[in-house]
Write a protein that holds these residues in place. Structure first.
Motif, mmCIF file in Angstrom:
data_model
loop_
_atom_site.group_PDB
_atom_site.id
_atom_site.type_symbol
_atom_site.label_atom_id
_atom_site.label_comp_id
_atom_site.label_asym_id
_atom_site.label_seq_id
_atom_site.Cartn_x
_atom_site.Cartn_y
_atom_site.Cartn_z
ATOM 1 N N GLU A 193 0.867 -1.180 0.000
ATOM 2 C CA GLU A 193 0.000 0.000 0.000
ATOM 3 C C GLU A 193 0.897 1.220 0.000
ATOM 4 N N PHE A 194 0.829 2.028 -1.057
ATOM 5 C CA PHE A 194 1.590 3.278 -1.071
ATOM 6 C C PHE A 194 0.625 4.432 -0.847
ATOM 7 N N VAL A 195 0.907 5.227 0.164
ATOM 8 C CA VAL A 195 0.067 6.368 0.491
ATOM 9 C C VAL A 195 0.823 7.626 0.105
ATOM 10 N N ARG A 196 0.336 8.289 -0.930
ATOM 11 C CA ARG A 196 1.041 9.491 -1.360
ATOM 12 C C ARG A 196 0.370 10.714 -0.740
ATOM 13 N N ILE A 197 1.202 11.503 -0.077
ATOM 14 C CA ILE A 197 0.699 12.682 0.636
ATOM 15 C C ILE A 197 1.188 13.931 -0.081
ATOM 16 N N GLU A 198 0.378 14.962 -0.109
ATOM 17 C CA GLU A 198 0.856 16.241 -0.641
ATOM 18 C C GLU A 198 1.912 16.796 0.312
ATOM 19 N N PRO A 199 2.962 17.455 -0.239
ATOM 20 C CA PRO A 199 3.992 18.001 0.656
ATOM 21 C C PRO A 199 3.365 18.843 1.756
ATOM 22 N N GLY A 200 3.810 18.600 2.985
ATOM 23 C CA GLY A 200 3.286 19.359 4.120
ATOM 24 C C GLY A 200 2.006 18.785 4.700
ATOM 25 N N GLY A 201 1.548 17.645 4.186
ATOM 26 C CA GLY A 201 0.261 17.117 4.625
ATOM 27 C C GLY A 201 0.328 16.032 5.688
ATOM 28 N N ASP A 202 1.534 15.731 6.185
ATOM 29 C CA ASP A 202 1.675 14.593 7.110
ATOM 30 C C ASP A 202 0.824 14.738 8.371
ATOM 31 N N TYR A 203 0.860 15.930 8.937
ATOM 32 C CA TYR A 203 0.152 16.126 10.206
ATOM 33 C C TYR A 203 -1.337 15.823 10.041
ATOM 34 N N ALA A 204 -1.885 16.327 8.938
ATOM 35 C CA ALA A 204 -3.324 16.124 8.705
ATOM 36 C C ALA A 204 -3.635 14.642 8.515
ATOM 37 N N VAL A 205 -2.784 13.932 7.789
ATOM 38 C CA VAL A 205 -3.041 12.511 7.546
ATOM 39 C C VAL A 205 -2.925 11.710 8.842
ATOM 40 N N LEU A 206 -1.940 12.044 9.644
ATOM 41 C CA LEU A 206 -1.808 11.370 10.945
ATOM 42 C C LEU A 206 -3.045 11.627 11.800
ATOM 43 N N SER A 207 -3.501 12.852 11.795
ATOM 44 C CA SER A 207 -4.701 13.181 12.591
ATOM 45 C C SER A 207 -5.910 12.393 12.093
ATOM 46 N N ALA A 208 -6.013 12.265 10.762
ATOM 47 C CA ALA A 208 -7.143 11.516 10.200
ATOM 48 C C ALA A 208 -7.089 10.055 10.639
ATOM 49 N N LEU A 209 -5.900 9.473 10.593
ATOM 50 C CA LEU A 209 -5.774 8.073 11.020
ATOM 51 C C LEU A 209 -6.116 7.928 12.505
ATOM 52 N N ARG A 210 -5.677 8.881 13.293
ATOM 53 C CA ARG A 210 -6.004 8.815 14.730
ATOM 54 C C ARG A 210 -7.511 8.861 14.935
ATOM 55 N N GLY A 217 -13.821 13.723 3.158
ATOM 56 C CA GLY A 217 -13.235 13.637 1.822
ATOM 57 C C GLY A 217 -11.772 13.301 1.919
ATOM 58 N N PRO A 218 -11.037 13.494 0.850
ATOM 59 C CA PRO A 218 -9.604 13.207 0.908
ATOM 60 C C PRO A 218 -8.880 14.158 1.857
ATOM 61 N N VAL A 219 -7.799 13.674 2.457
ATOM 62 C CA VAL A 219 -6.990 14.482 3.373
ATOM 63 C C VAL A 219 -5.586 14.573 2.798
ATOM 64 N N ALA A 220 -5.163 15.791 2.504
ATOM 65 C CA ALA A 220 -3.828 16.046 1.944
ATOM 66 C C ALA A 220 -3.538 15.099 0.778
ATOM 67 N N GLY A 221 -4.536 14.907 -0.036
ATOM 68 C CA GLY A 221 -4.352 14.101 -1.240
ATOM 69 C C GLY A 221 -4.595 12.617 -1.045
ATOM 70 N N VAL A 222 -4.927 12.201 0.173
ATOM 71 C CA VAL A 222 -5.162 10.779 0.439
ATOM 72 C C VAL A 222 -6.672 10.540 0.540
ATOM 73 N N SER A 223 -7.158 9.558 -0.203
ATOM 74 C CA SER A 223 -8.598 9.325 -0.205
ATOM 75 C C SER A 223 -9.068 8.772 1.137
ATOM 76 N N VAL A 242 -9.070 4.694 5.633
ATOM 77 C CA VAL A 242 -9.796 3.679 6.408
ATOM 78 C C VAL A 242 -9.119 2.319 6.239
ATOM 79 N N ARG A 243 -8.681 2.048 5.012
ATOM 80 C CA ARG A 243 -8.032 0.761 4.745
ATOM 81 C C ARG A 243 -6.733 0.625 5.563
ATOM 82 N N VAL A 244 -5.942 1.700 5.580
ATOM 83 C CA VAL A 244 -4.672 1.649 6.319
ATOM 84 C C VAL A 244 -4.939 1.542 7.826
#
Lengths: 566, 429, 129
Positions: free
Chosen positions: B194-211, B223-229, B234-236
């Motif tokens: 599984e490759f999760v591609r994030i927009e530059p600078g989007g890590d914090y938002a993606v981590l928060s979404a996973l939490r 919707g998508p978060v920093a380019g991640v659907s 949910v799958r990750v």
């Protein structure tokens, strides 16, 4: 030739049967001697309590998790800092001081020997590096075997000799001193986020129980004739109702050794809880003390807690997770492949917390209820219960009912309902304190054979001279002076040299590291054993050849050799 | 001569299974090493003798003169900075800390521009980690986040994760799921289940979404978060929660991106959250072979892992203030000792300019970018080749590196001890 | 058009870490990785020299196509070239913004400087020994 004569000292030397005599002590070439030679240095110790150097039989001061405690806690580092001064290096830290901080503060209190309570074998080199930077105490390391795969497999196969062989190979490889079991089996279960809740529950995937591990290791320890006994941190630490587990564990201990205990239970305060939840937790110190009083083959240390801030750190990973779920501040965990686990969280023990007040009372009760001071050593599981700098205060509490009552007024008023502390009249005397802070440790650790814990001629010249005059002080009343006196020696003498004076360290140190080598017959030598070697080739991430701690890490190693009992 | 079980002193993997062939003076063969190890061991590009610059002229100097001048420069400084340390053994690091202590200077290591923000985060929320063998033997899910092991830690996958069979994971490649999270589709990403591609600078938002999803609050994500659907998030999250043992490894993609220490804090808190469901660990991918050792040594002597300022007599630590880049940016230090690193190449230009302005001394076996900025360079033996000492792997496991033959140069420890002795005498300590 | 400059490790950069005077290091460290479509739009071919500018400075690099990047992203491996563009501010963390520097690009005929020359521009004196 370097001679030193201590004159007119008030000496208590329990191992020599001296209970308070005015006498001279001569030192020559680092040993206690019959005479110090002409032209020797003289110290006038008139009116000064003079004891063998203090020995801490359970303290966390060096190694991977201790250093991680520093790493993650700049707030603790800021809470205790001193500048470079004379020969003293900069120090930082209150509950987890830097190595020099630990060393200077122990030295100021007259401590000359310290046992590090938990060393993961894979990370032993780190512990030894920090020992070298703890220059004023002779050091030794409890070596963790609680989740050791080779041990568990041998125990499962009911193979005592092989169990002992794993211990012998490992102690020699990592230059460890004794066997430590921390939540035996539980640390392996924690590799999957689980814990064990009874000493009869099986470790996942290994088909053994804590009871089997403990029982077999006690026998393996005696088969190897190790100086110390098995050093046990029981299962279920800190769980309300855990005193039952502790009593069951004490029942496992056979009486196999005439010189010392066969099982050392550490920080027993944390293992003496009645009740079923944090709401109805109560003291079961009386039950535990009764069990200890009935079994000379068992020795314990208090694991006293003291109010205030500290850092908890232990190989007991699942326990730290539970504690974190209560405190929610910050949590570190570090599991070690094929061997053990560990965790760290900072805590604040509050006088306003009923649970903390009960814990505080239990530690003191154990010391007051265990009849024979040789069976109960003074310790805080530094820094888990409190930093070791609190020892003088604990001594004062044990020596003065008045002080206990005074402290009792400051804590949660409901405490008395859950603990027997305030009905205990016993006040320990100078002799009992001397036993509980050095003599009993020397005996329990089995290091009298290298001249520790006594001032008889030929012994190591480790001496603590306190500004306390037992002829003049009533510790039941003068507890403030008792505290101040034990906090700062007039002189601390290490291997014949004055290393600290009035709290200031005045020389560069040069400690020793004490370790054990059990010499085994060829059938117990695992260095070429196929199954054992396979562990390194397939499961460890360090090659077997790179695993042992090289001699260079022990610039002044002292090896105790033992032979397998016939 | 063939030496087995040699420890590689390149990256934080600290592989200890290399086989090295030497002719007694140099290395003639390397087995088991990655590209980086082969270059390290086979390369022989040492600076031959100490060099010194006066005005625009470089000349060779004797070792004794170089050591004396180095000590004099440091003694003359009001605010010396002692930087580097990650490319040498612990014994030398220890002398370095005591040198900074006696000088009243600042000592900092390369964490300052790699995992310094991780340390700051750990100081806020702690660190649930483990040794690498735990991952190898148990993990059924591994995530690399902002890390590219194929290029930076080439054997990490084969020794500890994807290609490493373990006790409970007999066929790692099949039984262990690999997730890679990055802004670039790196070579490591190409291996991922599984490759999760994030927009530059989007890590914090993606981590928060996973939490949020792990906490059972997935509905807040619409919707998508920093380019991640949302589906991928949910799958990750689901994969992580169903793991028996999960391990996150993170790299500079988190520490250097917007959010920095707060990204790491969020990743650690995600790990903590996952521990309420299963077993999860998180570990920084430490770069230099002994950068973690410099943190360890600094800690047990001073109480702090990096950026330690002794100017007030006590040890003082405040990242952002006592960190090297900040000190150089403010043009605050008036001398610099660089040991076993290359700030000329790896610090922003403004910092390099200040290094050129002040007397900078370098102790390093090779000519590097910093060489051109300094006044004096003393070549030393390379730890793991012609010097030995202690190193700490990225997971804290200490390993003793090996000396393979006697070389022509003294070790870092020897040089630093000699400088220390001169300074100590001058200070009357 | 503003690009975002990302820096990071590459295996070639790592291989030459002890040989920063080597021509191959110079080529690797000064390579400006770009999305091919962006290159096309800016009339750049592999090997074209490009002047890259940020608030912190400017430096000439050589374009190299990379399909790993999205449009608008640039990658230069960590090293002295990238650091001519990264500012020294750390936002109180000690860590510069190595992964997200805003830069602009323009074609140039100027050559790519060597590492020693870069250090000379910082005030150093190249050691050629």
């Amino acid at each position: 030739m370097s001679g030193l004569l201590i004159r007119n000292a008030y000496v208590i030397d329990p191992l020599a049967g001296i209970r308070g005599e005015i006498m001279d002590i001569a030192i020559l070439d680092g040993k206690i001697a019959e005479g110090a030679g002409s032209g020797c240095e003289v110290i006038d110790a008139q009116g000064c309590l003079t004891l063998p150097g203090g020995i801490d039989s359970h303290s966390h001061v060096s190694g991977t998790k201790v250093n991680f405690g520093r790493y993650m806690s700049p707030e603790d580092m800021r809470a205790g800092r001193t500048s470079r001064r004379g020969v003293m290096h900069v120090t930082s830290g209150y509950s987890v001081p830097t190595t020099f901080g630990n060393s200077y503060r122990y030295s100021a209190m007259g401590y000359t020997t310290v046992l590090e309570g938990a060393m993961a074998p894979l990370e032993a080199r780190h512990t030894h590096e920090e020992f070298t930077a703890t220059p004023h105490q002779d050091m030794m390391a409890n070596t963790l075997f609680d989740g050791n795969w080779s041990v568990m497999e041998a125990v499962r196969d009911k193979d005592l000799r092989r169990t002992a062989a794993v211990v012998a190979w490992t102690l020699a490889a990592v230059k460890g001193f004794a066997i430590k079991l921390t939540n035996p089996g539980g640390t392996e279960a924690w590799g999957w986020g689980e814990d064990l809740h009874s000493i009869h529950q099986q470790v996942p995937n290994f088909g053994v129980t804590p009871a089997e591990i403990i029982g077999t290791m006690i026998r393996a320890n005696e088969l190897l004739d190790l100086p110390h006994s098995v050093h046990l941190h029981c299962n279920n630490l800190g769980v309300p109702g855990n005193y039952q587990t502790t009593l069951e564990t004490i029942d496992l201990a056979p009486d196999l050794n005439s010189r010392r205990q066969s099982l050392y239970l550490t920080h027993v305060q944390f293992h003496s809880y009645g009740g079923t939840t944090w709401r109805d937790i109560c003291s079961k110190s009386e039950d535990i003390a009764r069990a200890v009083n009935n079994r000379p083959q068992v020795a314990i240390d208090m694991g006293q807690i003291m109010f205030g801030r500290t850092t908890t750190m232990t190989a007991d990973g699942p326990m730290e997770w539970r504690l974190y779920m209560l405190h929610h501040n910050k949590w570190s965990n570090h599991d070690v492949e094929l061997e053990t686990g560990s965790g760290i969280i900072p805590v604040y023990y509050s006088r306003k917390s009923l649970v903390n007040c009960v814990m505080w009372a239990i530690g003191l009760e154990l010391a007051l209820l265990v009849k024979d001071p040789w069976q109960c050593m003074l310790a805080t599981d530094n820094p888990n219960g409190a930093p070791f700098v609190k020892y003088p205060e604990i001594i004062a509490l044990l020596m003065s009912r008045k002080f206990r009552d005074k402290e009792g007024e400051k804590i949660d008023p409901r405490t008395g309902h859950y603990v027997p502390l305030f009905s205990l009249d016993r006040e320990l005397d100078w002799y009992e304190i001397a036993v509980m802070t050095r003599a009993a440790q020397a005996k329990a650790l089995g290091i009298t054979r290298i001249g520790k814990g006594t001032l008889t001629p030929g012994s190591e010249a480790d001496v603590a001279i306190y500004p306390l005059d037992p002829a003049d002080l009533d510790p039941a009343i003068d507890f403030e002076q008792v505290m101040a006196g034990f906090a700062r020696t007039r002189y601390t003498i290490k291997r014949g040299r004055v290393v600290a004076r009035d709290g200031e360290v005045i020389v560069e140190g040069a400690n020793s590291t004490v370790w054990t080598r059990a010499n085994v017959p060829p059938d117990m030598d695992l260095s070429a054993d196929r199954e054992f070697v396979k562990k390194f080739e397939q499961y460890y991430t360090v090659r077997m050849r790179n695993y042992p701690v090289q001699d260079v890490y022990l610039p002044r190693g002292v090896r105790i050799d033992t032979e397998v009992s016939p | 001569m063939r030496v087995e079980d040699v420890v590689c002193t390149f990256c934080g993997c600290l592989c200890d299974d290399l086989v090295i062939e030497t002719d007694g003076k140099k290395i003639v063969g390397v087995e088991n090493g990655c590209t980086l190890a082969n270059e390290k061991f086979m390369g022989d590009h040492r600076l031959k003798s100490p060099i010194r610059r006066e005005g625009d002229r470089w000349s060779e100097v004797s070792l004794n003169d170089a050591i004396r001048e180095a000590a004099e420069i440091l003694l003359d400084a009001d605010r010396p900075l002692l930087y580097g340390w990650s490319g040498t053994h612990g014994e030398a690091q220890s002398v370095g800390v005591h040198l900074a202590e006696i000088l009243g200077g600042v000592i900092d290591n390369t964490s300052t521009v790699c995992h310094g923000p991780s340390i700051m985060a750990i100081q806020e929320v702690g660190h649930p980690g483990c040794t690498l063998g735990q991952v190898k033997n148990r993990a059924d899910v591994v995530l690399y986040w902002g890390a590219n092991p194929i290029e930076a830690h080439p054997r990490h996958l084969s020794r500890y994760t994807t290609y490493a069979d373990g006790f409970f994971v007999k066929n790692s490649f099949r039984e262990r799921k690999l997730v890679v999270v990055d802004v670039r589709e790196t070579e490591s990403a190409a291996l991922a289940d599984e490759f999760v591609r994030i927009e530059p600078g989007g890590d914090y938002a993606v981590l928060s979404a996973l939490r949020a999803i792990v906490r059972g609050r997935g509905e807040v994500i619409t919707g998508p978060v920093a380019g991640v659907s949302r589906e991928q998030l949910v799958r990750v999250a689901d994969l992580c929660m169903k793991a028996k043992f999960g391990a996150i490894f993170f790299g500079l993609g988190l520490t250097m991106s917007p959010g920095k220490n707060k990204n790491i804090r969020n990743a650690i808190e995600l790990t903590e959250e996952l521990n309420r469901h299963t077993k999860f660990t998180i570990s920084p991918m430490r770069g230099h072979w002994n950068v973690y050792g410099s943190n360890e040594v600094f800690c047990w002597i001073t109480g702090y892992p990096y950026a330690v300022d002794f100017a007030r007599g006590i040890a003082f630590y405040n990242p952002g203030e006592t960190t090297s880049v900040d000190i150089l940016r403010r043009e605050e230090c008036d001398a610099c000792l660089v040991v076993a690193s290359d700030p000329g190449a790896h610090f922003p230009r403004a910092c390099a300019e200040h290094l050129a302005r002040i007397p900078t001394i370098q102790i390093d076996p090779h000519v590097n970018a910093t060489t051109h900025l300094c006044r004096l360079q003393i070549p030393v033996a390379v730890t793991g080749i012609d010097a030995e000492g202690t190193a700490y792997r990225m997971d804290g496991v200490p390993i003793r590196t090996r000396k393979l033959f006697d070389g022509d140069h003294p070790s870092d420890t020897e040089i630093l001890e000699r400088i220390y002795a001169i300074v100590k005498e001058a200070k009357g300590a | 058009m503003t690009f975002v400059l990302i820096t990071g490790r590459t295996i070639v950069q790592g291989s030459y870490v002890e040989r920063k005077s080597h021509p191959d290091y110079h080529v690797e460290a000064s390579a400006l990785h770009m999305n091919p479509v962006d290159m096309l739009e800016h009339d750049l071919e592999e090997g074209s020299t490009v002047l890259v500018s940020s608030d912190a400075g400017k430096v000439v690099l050589q374009a190299r196509p990379s399909t790993l990047l999205q449009r608008g992203e640039l990658f230069v491996c960590l090293g002295p070239y990238a650091n001519h563009l990264v500012g020294p501010g750390t936002r109180g963390t000690g860590m510069p913004d190595f992964k997200t520097t805003a830069v602009t690009i323009e074609p140039t005929d100027d050559p790519v400087p060597g590492v020693a020359e870069l250090m000379r521009r910082c005030g150093g004196v190249p050691y050629e020994g």
